[in-house]
Structure formats: structure tokens, C-alpha cells
Motif scaffolding. Structure first.
Motif: not given
Length: 723
Positions: A317-324, A429-434
Motif C-alpha cells: 500500500g502507501f507508506d506515509m513515512t519518509t526519513y529522519p 528504518n526511520k521510525w526507531y523506538t526503544a
């Protein structure tokens, strides 16, 4: 006189800049941790008392239980006791000091007259609103005007009942100190222009601050209009990093919390993961603030110099995310440079679906990705603000990677990565979490929100293969730190097991076999084992082969568990998926099969244990016996074999050829007599790709050269990532 600007909201156009600057320099009044003075905030009686005691240098007075609202631990203790003893503040009729009450203009006049012992000159002064001035303060207002410390408002009034703000109080205090020769008025000042980053705006209203002890050299704070309180601190060690997690409650917003995780890496760099969890309706804004000193220059190199060409596909589908956001580089006074990578803010809602067997599937719905960073350079101090805005019933994530060195050795290296990240934004990867990175999941997962914006922790992206390749190629510090982070994320994802299970249900597999999360995906585990093996060797880790051996043991055990497709007594395939609680047979795909076999051979080479070679030989024998079935009439390879040994499905464009080349190499090292079947399949697959102009990956090109078959390189474009 031109000087450096000290506060973001005290600038050249501000009417009280000279008075504020002088009293701040003298230590009589301070700003806030976020480098703001907040001149419009009202001054309380308690604050006014503290400031007066500081300005006059009043001696400390011992605590006495005089006022109901001043305890021995009060922050206003010194000011209240010393000004009471000096007969400046006398308290209120109700027995309180009124520490939290706003100081009015008429009260201010009286206390300044008392504090500086100003005498009545006999001059008669009347304001238009004289009758509004309380009788007890009329003399104070008159004397203050007699000495020119106040002239009242432009309309001829004094406005006695209005609360005094910080700027006004400082100006009156400053005038009184000059008038009584306590200080000498400094020449008019002018500020050098401050540099700003992003959409930096001062927050003018009252804020609460709590310091987060993540650095010994720089200051880090959480800022909110709600009160923040540390409720828990815990430390968890991973193989090659250590997490310290600080949890803060948000007053009046329970059970909303802020979790700040410092992930200290072995190379000295560290991540800061900030998570705002708000399981209630009210919106909340929390800022992470960093104050870094000794900075001569600061610049930001942003990713958005490389626009992304967005497109949707049938699988994801469509990915909303971009980059840092980009890299902030600071040059210290001594000339050294340090860099930090700044991530964006991601607001999402957690989704889960529970099944009858007690297991569940977990995804998130991404609501928005937003720019979190703004900042200002004031003198030699850089203030960075990272804003997390919750709308309610959501989770907001933000991340930073900080180093006291340069993450990239040159701008060219940095630009190459940013450009690549724009081209391959879906696989970077651009949406990092712990707890690991989140990425757009295939449309065939559940729970999938109606918006289609389903994101989850994809094990193939938790391990950072492309980063490993870039590190081996360049040795850049940024990639090294991302790899340490990946090792930690894989450790967290695995938990107390020796292998990795998915946490998201694939409806494709559910419809085929009834499988729901969690389950073991052999391809995921194979690639993770190789990633940890190669990464561990590159970094010199003593535990580099632990994941490899654990996964090889898991593969060996599948025959006794019945998770195989049998060909004959000595030949079989291992299924692609091992459900956690469901006893079902699944298919075997060629790429999963080859990957598992390669792991077994590598484990044999590492340990010399015959059981690994024996299991790998059983898989090779099954392929050899069925090779004419696996090769399609057009030369391509069938994608998978069903439990009844029928072959179906379109194969991957590039991936299987990469695996076949690797299998050929592995058997060439262990037992060259087993390689003929793989050479046959390589020639067939490569021939099909060449005829159809499918192109090749860098891995395919290098692999064919290593095995002496460069002439088989398919026609078409070279790709970084396999299709």
C-alpha cells in the motif's frame, strides 16, 4: 556595547533588555532551563521575596513557624524569612505569607520603598486612579513616584491591582538599585543575531521542567505545562549496549507517562528514545530539551534536500513515512566537531487482536509523522527542542543518536546515505523506538486499520543488512552505531527465547494454514542468525555465533517435531513456518529452504558437529531428487512446495539466485560433490532473468564473480536491494 544574546525571548527589540541582562549577569534573577526569561509571567510574592533578598544581600534568617504556607522545606524559605526579618514583607492577615499569590503593582511599590528605605520627599503626586490604590499602599506608590522609579502608565493611571510580570519587576528593582547606588547602570547593550534552526518559537507561558540525567557534559530536560515527576528508573543490559529507562508521570494526566531511554553503545555513542504514552482523551505536549555549551558553530544538514517520489504498491500500500530530519553538526570552541542524527516524531495508536488460543497479533496505526526539531544558538550554547504532541489515546515516539565525534567522516558520505534513504525509503528504518523500528507492513496483516496505515516491527528490518553492508564498505561511525542498536533491538524482540517469533499475523498464511501470530518464520531467523554472525565477527564479539548455533539447533529439531515435507527416508524439506500453538503443516519455499541449509553448513563449519551436516545433506538430497520439478518450463524456479509436494507460485526476482550462489559456495567448501544441482539451478534461474531483462543485485554480481561464473550475469539494471 554588543554582546551575545542570552535568552531566546530577550532580544534587541525588547524594552527591558538592558535591565534584565544586568540583573541576570549579577545573579539576582535567572532564566529557565530552556534559555527563556519569560518576561510576561506574573511574579508571585514568594518569588519577589527571594529576588529582593538576593538583590539586597540579606543575611539568611532561621526558619520560624510564622506563616502557614512557608515550611522548613519551602523553596521560598530564605526570601520569606529574611524579608520578614528586614520588615519588607509583613505577611497577610490570614496568617500566610501568600507565597503563591501574584504580587500587585501597589504591593510592589510598598516593598521596594521598604527594601531600599526610600524617604518621602514631600512632593505631592496624584494618579488618575488614586482612589483605586489601597490606603495601606498609597504612601509606597507616592514615594516610588517621587524618586522617579515609576511614572505610572501613559494614560496617567498607576493600575495598582494589576499583577506585576517578571520584566516589570526587574525594571523597578533595577531602577531602585541604581537610585540608591547599589549598582551602576551599564551602557546600553545590543545583541548579536542568534541563529535559529527549524521553526523555533519561544513558549511564553509557564512550564515545568525536570532534568533527565543522560549526559555528564550537557543538560537534558523534559518540559511540559503539566507537572512531571520521576516514578521509576531501571537499567537493562544487552549484549553490546545498556539501556537506562526513566519513567515520568504527568500530573493530572494519569495514566499518561513519558519514558526516556538512554541506550549507551559500546563505541561511546548513545541513543535517546522518548516515548509519550497517553491512553486518555486529553491532548498533551511534552518537549525534550537539550542545552549544549562550548559551541562555536552549529549547522543542520537535512534529508529533505533529496525529495522522495512516493508510490503505492499492491503488497504494502502507501507508506506515509519518509526519513529522519537530518544531522546536526556542532563545532566546539577548540575546533573539534561532533554530530547527532535527529529523528522525526511519530504518532500512532496501538492495535491488537486476540485469538482463541490465547495468543495475539500486534500492530500500530500511524496517525502522522511530523517534524519535531527546532533550535537556537545563543552565544556558545545550542538549545535543541524536540516536540512530542499527543492528541489523546495514542503513543508518540522520537529518537536521537548522539556522538562526541563525527557520525560521517565527510559530507559526501553523509549525502550518499541521505540520497539512498530517499530512493529506498520503504526499506530504510526511520521510525526507531526503544523496542525496535516500525515499518509499513504488507496489506495482508491483521489487525489492519481501516486507514490502511498498518505498521509493525518487521524482523527483516530490525536487523539492518544494508547498514551492515555500508559499514563493511565505509567503516563510518553512523553505521557502527546503528548496528549496535540493531543488536539491542534483536535482543529485546527475542526475549527469553533462543529464536525469533513474529508478532504480526499474516492473513495470507492464516487463510492458507490457519496460522496466527506468534510463529517462527525460518527465513527471518536464518537472516538474523547470519546478521549477528557477520556483525559479531566484524565487531570482534565473543558471542558472534550464538544466534547461528541456536537457530541451527532449532532446524535440526524440526524432523522430530514433524515440521517437514518428506521425500524419502533420508531426504526431506523443512517447513517455512513453525506455529507457536498450532499443529499444522505449512509449505516450503526454495529461498527459505536454501537459507536454512546454508545456516546448517555454516554451523557445521563453526563447530564440526555431524548433526548439522547430516541435516543439511537431507535438504540437499531432497532438492537433488526434485530438481526437475523445481525448475519451471521457462527456466525460472517455482516459489514453493505444498505439503502434498505440488509446486506453485512466482519466485522472487533476485532473492533466490542470491541464495543459490551462496549454497553453491557453502557446499564447495564442505563437499564439492554436492554442488552440481545448485550450478544447474543457477544457470537456469540466471538464464531466465537474462532473457527477461530482470537485472541483478550487487550480491549477485559479486557472487557470480566469486564462483567463476561472471558470464551468467543477467541483463538489466543493478539493484542495491533484492526484489
Amino acid at each position: 556595547m554588543e554582546i551575545e544574546q542570552n535568552f531566546s525571548d530577550i532580544h534587541n527589540e525588547f524594552w527591558a533588555k538592558d535591565e534584565v541582562t544586568q540583573l541576570v549577569k549579577m545573579g539576582i534573577i535567572n532564566g529557565y532551563p530552556d534559555k527563556q526569561f519569560r518576561p510576561a509571567l506574573e511574579v508571585s510574592r514568594g518569588q519577589a521575596a527571594n529576588l529582593l533578598s538576593q538583590a539586597l544581600g540579606l543575611p539568611d534568617a532561621p526558619y520560624r513557624p510564622i506563616f502557614k504556607d512557608v515550611s522548613s522545606k519551602s523553596s521560598h524559605l530564605r526570601g520569606a524569612m529574611s524579608t520578614y526579618k528586614a520588615e519588607i514583607f509583613l505577611g497577610k492577615e490570614d496568617g500566610t505569607f501568600g507565597v503563591a499569590d501574584s504580587l500587585t503593582r501597589e504591593q510592589m511599590a510598598t516593598v521596594i520603598v521598604r527594601a531600599f528605605k526610600l524617604q518621602d520627599t514631600g512632593e505631592e503626586i496624584q494618579f488618575k486612579d488614586q482612589k483605586r490604590i489601597s490606603e495601606s499602599h498609597r504612601d509606597g506608590v507616592k514615594i516610588l513616584a517621587q524618586h522617579g522609579i515609576t511614572t505610572g502608565k501613559e494614560d496617567g493611571t498607576f493600575d495598582p491591582k494589576t499583577a506585576v510580570n517578571r520584566a516589570t519587576y526587574v525594571v523597578f528593582l533595577h531602577r531602585a538599585m541604581v537610585k540608591t547606588d547599589k549598582i551602576t547602570e551599564t551602557p546600553q547593550i545590543s545583541f548579536k543575531k542568534a541563529g535559529t534552526y527549524g521553526n523555533f518559537k519561544p513558549v511564553r507561558h509557564e512550564q515545568n521542567f525536570v532534568e533527565v540525567p543522560v549526559s555528564k557534559t550537557d543538560k537534558t530536560y523534559l518540559r511540559s505545562n503539566a507537572y512531571l515527576q520521576l516514578t521509576n528508573e531501571k537499567t537493562k543490559k544487552h549484549s553490546h549496549s545498556t539501556d537506562t529507562v526513566y519513567t515520568y508521570s504527568i500530573a493530572g494526566m494519569s495514566p499518561a507517562v513519558v519514558n526516556v531511554t538512554k541506550r549507551q553503545l559500546e563505541n561511546g555513542d548513545y541513543f535517546i528514545f522518548t516515548e509519550l504514552r497517553n491512553p486518555q482523551r486529553l491532548p498533551i505536549t511534552v518537549d525534550l530539551i537539550q542545552s549544549e555549551s562550548n559551541v562555536a558553530k552549529g549547522i543542520v544538514r537535512t534529508y529533505d534536500r533529496y525529495p522522495i517520489k512516493k508510490n503505492a504498491d499492491g503488497t504494502f500500500g502507501f507508506d506515509m513515512t519518509t526519513y529522519p530530519t537530518g544531522v546536526f553538526e556542532k563545532t566546539l570552541a577548540e575546533g573539534n566537531k561532533a554530530q547527532k542524527m535527529i529523528g522525526k516524531s511519530f504518532r500512532s495508536k496501538e492495535l491488537s487482536l486476540k485469538y482463541k488460543n490465547g495468543e495475539s497479533s500486534h500492530t500500530r496505526e500511524l496517525m502522522d509523522e511530523s517534524e519535531a526539531f527546532s533550535g537556537i544558538l545563543l552565544g556558545d550554547t545550542v538549545l535543541s527542542v524536540y516536540t512530542l504532541q499527543s492528541q489523546g489515546y495514542d503513543v508518540v515516539d522520537h529518537w536521537l543518536l548522539l556522538s562526541d565525534q563525527q557520525l560521517f567522516s565527510s559530507n559526501q558520505q553523509m549525502d550518499d546515505w541521505m540520497h539512498e534513504s530517499a530512493i529506498y525509503y520503504k526499506k530504510r528504518n526511520k521510525w526507531y523506538t526503544a523496542n525496535g523500528p516500525y515499518n509499513k507492513m504488507a496489506t495482508t496483516i491483521e489487525p489492519m486499520p481501516a486507514s490502511g496505515r498498518g505498521y509493525g516491527r518487521n524482523l527483516l528490518l530490525v536487523k539492518e543488512d544494508r547498514v551492515m553492508g555500508k559499514y563493511n564498505e565505509t567503516q563510518e561511525r553512523y553505521y557502527e552505531s546503528l548496528l549496535y542498536n540493531s543488536f539491542a533491538n534483536l535482543d529485546i524482540f527475542k526475549g527469553d527465547k533462543t529464536y525469533w517469533e513474529t508478532e504480526v499475523t499474516s492473513t495470507y498464511l492464516k487463510n492458507l494454514f490457519g496460522i496466527t501470530a506468534p510463529f517462527v518464520d525460518t527465513r527471518f531467523n536464518e537472516q538474523i542468525a547470519l546478521f549477528l554472525y557477520n556483525g559479531g565477527k566484524a565487531f570482534g564479539h565473543s558471542d558472534y555465533n550464538r544466534g547461528l548455533i541456536n537457530y541451527a539447533d532449532l532446524l535440526v529439531s524440526q524432523k522430530s517435531k514433524g515440521n517437514i515435507i518428506k521425500v524419502d527416508a533420508n531426504s526431506y524439506y523443512i517447513q517455512d513456518y513453525f506455529p507457536s500453538k498450532q499443529n499444522v503443516k505449512t509449505h516450503t519455499s526454495m529461498n527459505h529452504l536454501l537459507g536454512g541449509m546454508n545456516i546448517l553448513l555454516l554451523a557445521y563449519k563453526e563447530t564440526g558437529k555431524p548433526i548439522y551436516l547430516e541435516t543439511a545433506t537431507s535438504l540437499q538430497s531432497a532438492i537433488e531428487k526434485d530438481v526437475t520439478k523445481w525448475i519451471r518450463p521457462n527456466g525460472d524456479i517455482w516459489y514453493k512446495m505444498s505439503p502434498n509436494r505440488t509446486l506453485v507460485g512466482e519466485d522472487y526476482v533476485h532473492l533466490t539466485l542470491e541464495d543459490l550462489i551462496h549454497s553453491y559456495e557453502m557446499w564447495m567448501d564442505v563437499d564439492p560433490s554436492k554442488t552440481a544441482v545448485f550450478e544447474r539451478m543457477i544457470r537456469s534461474k540466471a538464464g531466465y532473468m537474462n532473457k527477461n531483462n530482470k537485472g541483478y543485485t550487487t550480491k549477485i554480481k559479486n557472487g557470480l564473480e566469486r564462483i567463476g561464473m561472471p558470464q551468467l550475469l543477467p541483463a538489466g539494471l543493478e539493484h542495491t536491494d533484492a526484489l
